[in-house]
Design a protein around this motif. Structure first.
Motif, PDB file in Angstrom:
ATOM      1  N   GLU A  25       0.832  -1.201   0.000  1.00  0.00           N
ATOM      2  CA  GLU A  25       0.000   0.000   0.000  1.00  0.00           C
ATOM      3  C   GLU A  25       0.871   1.257   0.000  1.00  0.00           C
ATOM      4  O   GLU A  25       1.796   1.389   0.798  1.00  0.00           O
ATOM      5  CB  GLU A  25      -0.924   0.018   1.218  1.00  0.00           C
ATOM      6  N   GLY A  26       0.587   2.154  -0.938  1.00  0.00           N
ATOM      7  CA  GLY A  26       1.337   3.396  -1.033  1.00  0.00           C
ATOM      8  C   GLY A  26       2.665   3.273  -1.752  1.00  0.00           C
ATOM      9  O   GLY A  26       3.355   4.278  -1.920  1.00  0.00           O
ATOM     10  N   ALA A  27       3.022   2.056  -2.181  1.00  0.00           N
ATOM     11  CA  ALA A  27       4.305   1.863  -2.864  1.00  0.00           C
ATOM     12  C   ALA A  27       4.123   2.027  -4.369  1.00  0.00           C
ATOM     13  O   ALA A  27       3.015   1.931  -4.898  1.00  0.00           O
ATOM     14  CB  ALA A  27       4.858   0.475  -2.561  1.00  0.00           C
ATOM     15  N   ARG A  28       5.230   2.266  -5.040  1.00  0.00           N
ATOM     16  CA  ARG A  28       5.217   2.289  -6.506  1.00  0.00           C
ATOM     17  C   ARG A  28       5.286   0.839  -6.992  1.00  0.00           C
ATOM     18  O   ARG A  28       6.289   0.160  -6.776  1.00  0.00           O
ATOM     19  CB  ARG A  28       6.379   3.097  -7.057  1.00  0.00           C
ATOM     20  N   LEU A  29       4.239   0.399  -7.631  1.00  0.00           N
ATOM     21  CA  LEU A  29       4.106  -1.002  -8.010  1.00  0.00           C
ATOM     22  C   LEU A  29       3.639  -1.090  -9.454  1.00  0.00           C
ATOM     23  O   LEU A  29       2.843  -0.262  -9.908  1.00  0.00           O
ATOM     24  CB  LEU A  29       3.089  -1.696  -7.090  1.00  0.00           C
ATOM     25  N   LEU A  30       4.127  -2.092 -10.184  1.00  0.00           N
ATOM     26  CA  LEU A  30       3.639  -2.384 -11.522  1.00  0.00           C
ATOM     27  C   LEU A  30       3.515  -3.891 -11.683  1.00  0.00           C
ATOM     28  O   LEU A  30       4.031  -4.668 -10.864  1.00  0.00           O
ATOM     29  CB  LEU A  30       4.552  -1.781 -12.601  1.00  0.00           C
TER      30      LEU A  30
END
Length: 276
Positions: A25-30
């Motif tokens: 949550e709140g992280a840069r994710l792809l």
């Protein structure tokens, strides 16, 4: 096949425009989809990423395991991959960074999150850093099903990235880290590209079908000019040698002040027409 946890993250990511709860949550994710080196099957994996202006970087840490993750072996064998960022799905070319370029990128990652150094300390292998460079063979495919939803998702993505950058600057030490500078410059470039696309595509499209929108579109174009000035102020601040984080944060707040009213007004005036 992805494990149960990964599959849950993938489904939540796709269902919520790139937003997930839990540890990401709140992280840069792809979502990274590679082609199996032996099987030829497609495999999708959630991975964290670092902004790098016109591309993104992913790190094959595998939590410091002794072997590279499967997705890394796959993209070495077949560098063409598919990236989902929550707003768009696009094809990219995976480039494994080498030598000084790899070391500089990994140092930036460690500076922003010491956990990367902990992973490197746990393994004898040199943890690879991979650049995912968009392949310019057509426009990326939006994940939303309507033009209005695409615009809303784009705005929400801008808001999320702006919030991340603000939090990162506020939590930074006495100096502005190299990766944080890149994060700011990536935000600037992404917002510039978004507005350039609106000016060249969406606004003329709407003007041709809704002449009564002329005052609205004129106001939005004028706001684009003001936001461009705020973006330039932020670029200059992060590019200055020895700049204090407080000065950069002031430029980010100036940008946020200009931007939020603009986004709300655009959503109010254009989304109902785009969805009609």
């Amino acid at each position: 096949m992805p494990n149960d946890f990964n599959q849950q993250v993938i489904e939540e990511f796709r269902a919520n425009g790139g937003r997930v709860r839990g540890p990401f949550e709140g992280a840069r994710l792809l979502l990274l989809t590679t082609t199996g080196a032996r099987s030829g099957a497609r495999h999708t994996t959630p991975v964290g990423f670092l902004p790098d202006v016109e591309r993104v970087l992913v790190i094959a840490s595998a939590g410091g395991a002794p072997k590279h993750p499967a997705w890394f072996h796959n993209l070495v064998a077949q560098p063409r991959v598919t990236v989902e960022d929550g707003l768009f799905t696009y094809d990219a070319r995976a480039v494994v960074l080498q030598g000084a370029e790899r070391d500089e990128a990994f140092a930036r990652a460690v500076e922003s999150d010491p956990g990367w150094a902990e992973y490197q300390a746990k393994t004898e292998r040199v943890i690879p850093v991979v650049a995912l460079e968009p392949i310019p063979d057509g426009p990326p495919k939006p994940t939303a099903t309507s033009m209005g939803a695409v615009l809303q998702q784009a705005h929400d993505g801008i808001r999320r990235e702006l919030a991340l950058v603000r939090a990162e600057i506020a939590a930074s030490g006495p100096g502005l880290g190299a990766q944080l500078r890149v994060n700011c410059l990536t935000l600037c470039q992404g917002l510039h590209n978004h507005h350039a696309g609106e000016d060249a595509g969406m606004f003329p499209f709407l003007a041709g079908r809704h002449p009564e929108l002329a005052p609205v579109l004129e106001r939005l174009r004028e706001e684009h000019v003001k936001i461009a000035a705020a973006l330039e102020g932020l670029r200059e601040a992060v590019s200055a040698r020895g700049v204090e984080p407080a000065l950069v944060l002031a430029e980010v707040e100036r940008l946020a002040d200009e931007l939020e009213g603009h986004l709300r007004y655009e959503e109010q005036e254009l989304i109902p027409l785009l969805d009609a």
